[in-house]
Design a protein around this motif. Structure first.
Motif, mmCIF file in Angstrom:
data_model
loop_
_atom_site.group_PDB
_atom_site.id
_atom_site.type_symbol
_atom_site.label_atom_id
_atom_site.label_comp_id
_atom_site.label_asym_id
_atom_site.label_seq_id
_atom_site.Cartn_x
_atom_site.Cartn_y
_atom_site.Cartn_z
ATOM 1 N N CYS A 248 0.853 -1.192 0.000
ATOM 2 C CA CYS A 248 0.000 0.000 0.000
ATOM 3 C C CYS A 248 0.886 1.238 0.000
ATOM 4 O O CYS A 248 1.937 1.254 0.650
ATOM 5 N N LEU A 249 0.466 2.266 -0.734
ATOM 6 C CA LEU A 249 1.199 3.525 -0.827
ATOM 7 C C LEU A 249 0.421 4.646 -0.167
ATOM 8 O O LEU A 249 -0.774 4.825 -0.414
ATOM 9 N N SER A 250 1.109 5.403 0.676
ATOM 10 C CA SER A 250 0.527 6.581 1.300
ATOM 11 C C SER A 250 1.521 7.722 1.139
ATOM 12 O O SER A 250 2.567 7.741 1.797
ATOM 13 N N THR B 224 5.296 7.005 1.290
ATOM 14 C CA THR B 224 5.581 5.845 2.119
ATOM 15 C C THR B 224 4.956 4.598 1.514
ATOM 16 O O THR B 224 3.808 4.620 1.053
ATOM 17 N N LEU B 225 5.717 3.515 1.507
ATOM 18 C CA LEU B 225 5.256 2.229 0.991
ATOM 19 C C LEU B 225 5.231 1.223 2.139
ATOM 20 O O LEU B 225 6.216 1.080 2.872
ATOM 21 N N TYR B 226 4.105 0.547 2.318
ATOM 22 C CA TYR B 226 3.984 -0.522 3.304
ATOM 23 C C TYR B 226 3.927 -1.860 2.572
ATOM 24 O O TYR B 226 3.226 -1.998 1.559
ATOM 25 N N SER B 227 4.668 -2.842 3.078
ATOM 26 C CA SER B 227 4.728 -4.153 2.431
ATOM 27 C C SER B 227 4.738 -5.242 3.493
ATOM 28 O O SER B 227 5.537 -5.196 4.438
ATOM 29 N N SER B 228 3.847 -6.218 3.344
ATOM 30 C CA SER B 228 3.779 -7.303 4.329
ATOM 31 C C SER B 228 4.622 -8.493 3.895
ATOM 32 O O SER B 228 4.535 -8.951 2.758
ATOM 33 N N ASN B 229 5.465 -8.968 4.814
ATOM 34 C CA ASN B 229 6.173 -10.240 4.623
ATOM 35 C C ASN B 229 5.300 -11.307 5.290
ATOM 36 O O ASN B 229 5.561 -11.763 6.392
ATOM 37 N N SER B 230 4.218 -11.660 4.614
ATOM 38 C CA SER B 230 3.169 -12.455 5.241
ATOM 39 C C SER B 230 3.612 -13.893 5.493
ATOM 40 O O SER B 230 4.215 -14.529 4.630
ATOM 41 N N ASN B 231 3.272 -14.367 6.690
ATOM 42 C CA ASN B 231 3.544 -15.771 6.991
ATOM 43 C C ASN B 231 2.609 -16.672 6.189
ATOM 44 O O ASN B 231 1.474 -16.294 5.892
ATOM 45 N N PRO B 232 3.053 -17.882 5.830
ATOM 46 C CA PRO B 232 2.149 -18.808 5.133
ATOM 47 C C PRO B 232 1.037 -19.260 6.063
ATOM 48 O O PRO B 232 1.184 -19.267 7.288
ATOM 49 N N CYS C 90 -3.966 2.114 3.615
ATOM 50 C CA CYS C 90 -3.147 3.127 4.291
ATOM 51 C C CYS C 90 -3.527 4.534 3.841
ATOM 52 O O CYS C 90 -2.685 5.430 3.786
ATOM 53 N N ARG C 91 -4.798 4.742 3.531
ATOM 54 C CA ARG C 91 -5.227 6.056 3.018
ATOM 55 C C ARG C 91 -5.143 7.151 4.071
ATOM 56 O O ARG C 91 -4.985 8.322 3.739
ATOM 57 N N ARG C 92 -5.287 6.807 5.337
ATOM 58 C CA ARG C 92 -5.190 7.797 6.405
ATOM 59 C C ARG C 92 -3.761 7.819 6.949
ATOM 60 O O ARG C 92 -3.172 6.766 7.194
ATOM 61 N N ASP C 93 -3.217 8.998 7.157
ATOM 62 C CA ASP C 93 -1.868 9.120 7.687
ATOM 63 C C ASP C 93 -1.769 8.438 9.047
ATOM 64 O O ASP C 93 -2.618 8.629 9.927
ATOM 65 N N ASN C 94 -0.710 7.652 9.191
ATOM 66 C CA ASN C 94 -0.404 6.979 10.459
ATOM 67 C C ASN C 94 -1.511 6.047 10.936
ATOM 68 O O ASN C 94 -1.656 5.786 12.136
ATOM 69 N N GLU C 95 -2.316 5.530 9.998
ATOM 70 C CA GLU C 95 -3.353 4.559 10.364
ATOM 71 C C GLU C 95 -3.433 3.493 9.275
ATOM 72 O O GLU C 95 -3.529 3.809 8.097
ATOM 73 N N LEU C 96 -3.374 2.241 9.688
ATOM 74 C CA LEU C 96 -3.476 1.122 8.757
ATOM 75 C C LEU C 96 -4.668 0.260 9.116
ATOM 76 O O LEU C 96 -4.974 0.053 10.295
ATOM 77 N N LEU C 97 -5.334 -0.264 8.094
ATOM 78 C CA LEU C 97 -6.289 -1.357 8.243
ATOM 79 C C LEU C 97 -5.660 -2.571 7.585
ATOM 80 O O LEU C 97 -5.292 -2.531 6.402
ATOM 81 N N VAL D 242 -9.812 -8.112 10.569
ATOM 82 C CA VAL D 242 -9.164 -6.870 10.151
ATOM 83 C C VAL D 242 -8.703 -6.146 11.413
ATOM 84 O O VAL D 242 -9.481 -5.976 12.351
ATOM 85 N N GLN D 243 -7.448 -5.765 11.450
ATOM 86 C CA GLN D 243 -6.932 -4.968 12.567
ATOM 87 C C GLN D 243 -6.763 -3.523 12.120
ATOM 88 O O GLN D 243 -6.315 -3.240 11.019
ATOM 89 N N LYS D 244 -7.107 -2.610 13.031
ATOM 90 C CA LYS D 244 -6.873 -1.185 12.818
ATOM 91 C C LYS D 244 -5.663 -0.797 13.663
ATOM 92 O O LYS D 244 -5.668 -0.977 14.883
ATOM 93 N N LEU D 245 -4.626 -0.273 13.019
ATOM 94 C CA LEU D 245 -3.376 0.049 13.699
ATOM 95 C C LEU D 245 -3.102 1.538 13.612
ATOM 96 O O LEU D 245 -3.273 2.158 12.557
ATOM 97 N N SER D 246 -2.666 2.123 14.720
ATOM 98 C CA SER D 246 -2.236 3.514 14.747
ATOM 99 C C SER D 246 -0.718 3.548 14.845
ATOM 100 O O SER D 246 -0.136 2.920 15.746
ATOM 101 N N LEU D 247 -0.076 4.248 13.915
ATOM 102 C CA LEU D 247 1.382 4.351 13.889
ATOM 103 C C LEU D 247 1.796 5.704 14.451
ATOM 104 O O LEU D 247 1.291 6.738 14.026
ATOM 105 N N LYS D 248 2.725 5.700 15.364
ATOM 106 C CA LYS D 248 3.177 6.944 15.980
ATOM 107 C C LYS D 248 4.666 7.105 15.761
ATOM 108 O O LYS D 248 5.392 6.154 15.619
#
Length: 265
Positions: A189-191, A194-202, A243-250, A259-265
């Motif tokens: 996801c791009l905001s 900033t680029l967010y990328s998951s190294n997802s577990n199988p 990641c459309r909202r700054d410092n907030e991920l779904l 679905v988790q809602k995360l706040s980044l500080k």
């Protein structure tokens, strides 16, 4: 498709009985608040308006019977001819995984979890323009495309999970660079810058990997957070990030069914 308000309260459903709904890999919302569903198993991409009315269909559900094999003299890239993974008919998909849009409304579909290994580009009305990519490990080749994102300059970021890299292209599919050393990228996801990328577990190993990387657009790692698991701030096979909202991920997790809602500080 279930719909919730911003507090997580259930408010209704969209798309009851839609023919294309089998296994939704991604649900995304475009800048005009249209809702897009990428259904991996029906091999279709469905666009709804904000009220849940179907606006556009891309792709087609497989026939109940096998379509006859293409003639040997069929041109490359059409009806199943051409490099491995380059796609059958230009407007048909094989287990697509994601969709993204550039600033002019062109539609880009990641068609790369099944037999295909390509990015398909359409105009805003759904008319096919071109596609690029094939199976392999070289530049402009893919092995299990899991995500796609587009920045404000029209650069296309493709999560090439099987090759453990994110490839970057211009809007016409010309290769620009690649980002590595971030595990096996799945959801991206791009905001802004900033680029967010998951190294997802199988799905069969809840203790492996699981973290989400934060990068700038050059690929420099700015940080990472999370790990595989089922507790809050742990992840179980992330397949979607908003990641459309700054410092907030779904963060959508197939393995944990949540679905988790995360706040980044």
């Amino acid at each position: 498709m279930f719909r919730f308000d911003k507090t997580g309260k259930y408010v209704g459903e969209i798309g009851q009985g839609v023919y294309a709904f089998l296994f939704a890999e991604k649900v995304k919302v475009d800048p005009q608040d249209n809702i897009w569903v990428v259904d991996q198993m029906s091999s279709m991409v469905i666009k709804f308006d904000a009220n849940g009315r179907i606006q556009l269909l891309l792709g087609r559900k497989a026939e109940a019977e096998r379509v006859p094999a293409p003639p040997l003299d069929a041109p490359p890239g059409r009806a199943g001819r051409g490099p491995a993974g380059a796609g059958a008919q230009s407007d048909l998909f094989n287990r697509p995984t994601d969709v993204a849009w550039d600033t002019t409304g062109n539609i880009y579909v990641a068609d790369g979890y099944g037999a295909n290994a390509r990015i398909a580009k359409f105009d805003k009305n759904g008319k096919f323009i071109k596609s690029w990519g094939s199976k392999g490990t070289g530049a402009s080749q893919f092995n299990s495309i899991r995500g796609i994102a587009i920045d404000a300059s029209g650069n296309v970021y493709v999560a090439d999970a099987g090759n453990k890299r994110i490839q970057v292209f211009d809007g016409d599919g010309n290769s620009k660079t690649q980002i590595t050393n971030i595990g096996e990228p799945s959801a991206i996801c791009l905001s802004h810058q900033t680029l967010y990328s998951s190294n997802s577990n199988p799905v069969d190993d809840i203790d492996k990997d699981g973290e989400i990387y934060k990068l700038d657009l050059s690929g420099k790692i700015l940080g990472k957070f999370g790990r595989a698991g089922k507790l809050p701030k742990e992840f179980g096979t992330v397949n979607a990030i908003d990641c459309r909202r700054d410092n907030e991920l779904l963060v959508g997790e197939i393995g944990n069914w949540r679905v988790q809602k995360l706040s980044l500080k």
